[in-house]
Write a protein that holds these residues in place. Structure first.
Motif, PDB file in Angstrom:
ATOM      1  N   ARG A   1      -9.695   1.119  12.372  1.00 10.01           N
ATOM      2  CA  ARG A   1      -8.845   2.288  12.569  1.00 10.01           C
ATOM      3  C   ARG A   1      -8.416   2.355  14.033  1.00 10.01           C
ATOM      4  O   ARG A   1      -9.144   1.962  14.930  1.00 10.01           O
TER       5      ARG A   1
ATOM      6  N   SER B   1      -3.007  -1.836   4.656  1.00  7.59           N
ATOM      7  CA  SER B   1      -3.398  -0.689   3.845  1.00  7.59           C
ATOM      8  C   SER B   1      -2.248   0.316   3.790  1.00  7.59           C
ATOM      9  O   SER B   1      -1.658   0.641   4.821  1.00  7.59           O
TER      10      SER B   1
ATOM     11  N   TYR C   1      -1.791   4.166   2.814  1.00  8.85           N
ATOM     12  CA  TYR C   1      -2.700   5.294   2.598  1.00  8.85           C
ATOM     13  C   TYR C   1      -1.970   6.616   2.832  1.00  8.85           C
ATOM     14  O   TYR C   1      -0.927   6.660   3.482  1.00  8.85           O
ATOM     15  N   ARG C   2      -2.530   7.683   2.283  1.00 11.58           N
ATOM     16  CA  ARG C   2      -1.956   9.017   2.510  1.00 11.58           C
ATOM     17  C   ARG C   2      -2.559   9.607   3.769  1.00 11.58           C
ATOM     18  O   ARG C   2      -3.781   9.735   3.875  1.00 11.58           O
TER      19      ARG C   2
ATOM     20  N   ASP D   1      -5.971   7.385  10.701  1.00 11.51           N
ATOM     21  CA  ASP D   1      -6.137   6.314   9.710  1.00 11.51           C
ATOM     22  C   ASP D   1      -7.263   6.618   8.729  1.00 11.51           C
ATOM     23  O   ASP D   1      -8.043   5.749   8.351  1.00 11.51           O
TER      24      ASP D   1
ATOM     25  N   PRO E   1      -6.910   8.844   1.987  1.00  9.00           N
ATOM     26  CA  PRO E   1      -7.175   7.988   0.833  1.00  9.00           C
ATOM     27  C   PRO E   1      -6.159   6.855   0.695  1.00  9.00           C
ATOM     28  O   PRO E   1      -4.984   7.007   1.026  1.00  9.00           O
ATOM     29  N   VAL E   2      -6.625   5.731   0.190  1.00 13.89           N
ATOM     30  CA  VAL E   2      -5.828   4.505   0.121  1.00 13.89           C
ATOM     31  C   VAL E   2      -5.088   4.415  -1.207  1.00 13.89           C
ATOM     32  O   VAL E   2      -5.658   4.643  -2.279  1.00 13.89           O
ATOM     33  N   LEU E   3      -3.810   4.039  -1.127  1.00 11.86           N
ATOM     34  CA  LEU E   3      -2.994   3.825  -2.322  1.00 11.86           C
ATOM     35  C   LEU E   3      -2.996   2.365  -2.742  1.00 11.86           C
ATOM     36  O   LEU E   3      -2.994   2.054  -3.932  1.00 11.86           O
TER      37      LEU E   3
ATOM     38  N   GLN F   1      -3.820  -1.966  -1.080  1.00 19.60           N
ATOM     39  CA  GLN F   1      -4.183  -2.886  -0.001  1.00 19.60           C
ATOM     40  C   GLN F   1      -3.871  -4.306  -0.424  1.00 19.60           C
ATOM     41  O   GLN F   1      -3.846  -4.619  -1.620  1.00 19.60           O
TER      42      GLN F   1
ATOM     43  N   TYR G   1       3.790   5.601  -6.493  1.00 19.23           N
ATOM     44  CA  TYR G   1       3.041   6.784  -6.029  1.00 19.23           C
ATOM     45  C   TYR G   1       3.815   8.063  -6.307  1.00 19.23           C
ATOM     46  O   TYR G   1       3.263   9.038  -6.831  1.00 19.23           O
TER      47      TYR G   1
ATOM     48  N   PRO H   1      -4.792   7.922  -5.304  1.00 21.27           N
ATOM     49  CA  PRO H   1      -5.385   7.430  -4.056  1.00 21.27           C
ATOM     50  C   PRO H   1      -6.911   7.439  -4.100  1.00 21.27           C
ATOM     51  O   PRO H   1      -7.519   8.328  -4.691  1.00 21.27           O
TER      52      PRO H   1
ATOM     53  N   GLN I   1     -11.516   6.571   1.408  1.00 18.95           N
ATOM     54  CA  GLN I   1     -12.114   5.485   2.174  1.00 18.95           C
ATOM     55  C   GLN I   1     -13.628   5.666   2.255  1.00 18.95           C
ATOM     56  O   GLN I   1     -14.130   6.785   2.238  1.00 18.95           O
TER      57      GLN I   1
END
Length: 278
Positions: A115, A134, A136-137, A143, A146-148, A150, A184, A191, A194
């Motif tokens: 990050r 990545s 992410y939202r 950083d 949550p990840v959408l 990768q 999305y 999402p 992390q």
């Protein structure tokens, strides 16, 4: 899909190019103001601005993020979502949450690893073989959201320069975003938070971090510094009593060789400095 793209630097341009290639044109680009650059301090636009104008994309260049005029201009465009990468300014939380689908970040690491502002350089310095992107939202933390999606990319050692990795990850990130963003906004992606227990953070890299002692430092560390820190802030050594910029290096049959340098007061030139293993 109505989105506004936020980004100023070369990495952001690489991502935006892929979105435009996929016919996903933003409503507008938000980038830094034009700034003096170079020895003669010529007023220069951010890389993304020239690309946007060439493709008919309106450009906003706010100097103050806490500005009601900026909020009004963004709201009038009625975006569904913002996309942010390589923008460099802290975006206030109320702007992050302005669109219905929030703000999506594009970060060149496999979050929660690396990050912060120097993920590519940090991965090269650590000797990582695997790099990543990545989507992410974004939330109020760096950083962190949550990840959408990768994607992971393996880069062989002699190609592991900052310039190469940055261009590669921007292209891959743009292509991943072109697939992820519509899905999305259509509600097809949930999402994933992390894993905070795995989070690592990068640090700001200074000019002093680029110093190497070619007579005593581990050649592998020297190679990584040359790869990670060029073009800025650069790697350098004191050779024959003079500051010498180390521009390029490679590994040949297990041995690190510095292949391009700039001696103090001279133009860049090819070289062959073989580093003895320590």
């Amino acid at each position: 899909m109505r989105y506004i793209f936020w980004g100023s630097f070369d990495f952001a341009q690489g991502v935006l190019e892929q979105l435009v290639s996929a016919e996903l044109f933003p409503l507008a680009l938000v980038c830094n103001p034009d700034r003096p650059a170079g020895r003669h301090e010529i007023i220069t636009p951010p890389p993304t601005k020239a690309f946007a104008l060439a493709n008919g994309i309106p450009v906003l260049q706010p100097d103050d993020m806490n500005n009601d005029m900026l909020r009004d201009a963004l709201a009038r465009l009625k975006p569904e979502v913002f996309v942010v990468t390589a923008y460099s300014k802290i975006i206030p939380n109320d702007i992050i949450n302005l669109p219905p689908y929030g703000t999506i970040g594009v970060h060149p690491s496999l979050l929660p690893l690396y990050r912060g502002a120097t993920p590519i350089q940090s991965a090269i310095l650590a000797g990582d073989e695997k790099f990543g992107i990545s989507i992410y939202r974004m939330d109020e933390k760096i950083d962190h959201g949550p990840v959408l999606a990768q994607t992971e990319i393996t880069v062989e050692e002699n190609k592991r320069t900052y310039s190469y990795c940055s261009q590669l990850l921007a292209k891959e990130g743009g292509m991943l975003l072109a697939k992820t963003l519509p899905a999305y906004c259509a509600g097809e992606i949930i999402p994933s938070p992390q894993d905070e227990s795995r989070a690592t953070y990068t640090k700001k890299i200074s000019t002093d971090d680029g110093f190497v002692d070619v007579a005593h430092d581990d050649p592998t560390i020297i190679l990584r510094k040359i790869q990670a820190l060029n073009p800025n802030p650069g790697a350098f050594a004191i050779i024959d009593g003079k500051r010498t910029k180390l521009l390029a290096a490679t590994r040949e049959n297990g041995t690190v060789v510095i292949t391009r340098i700039t001696k103090e007061g001279k133009a860049p030139s090819d070289a062959r400095i073989v580093l003895t293993p320590r």
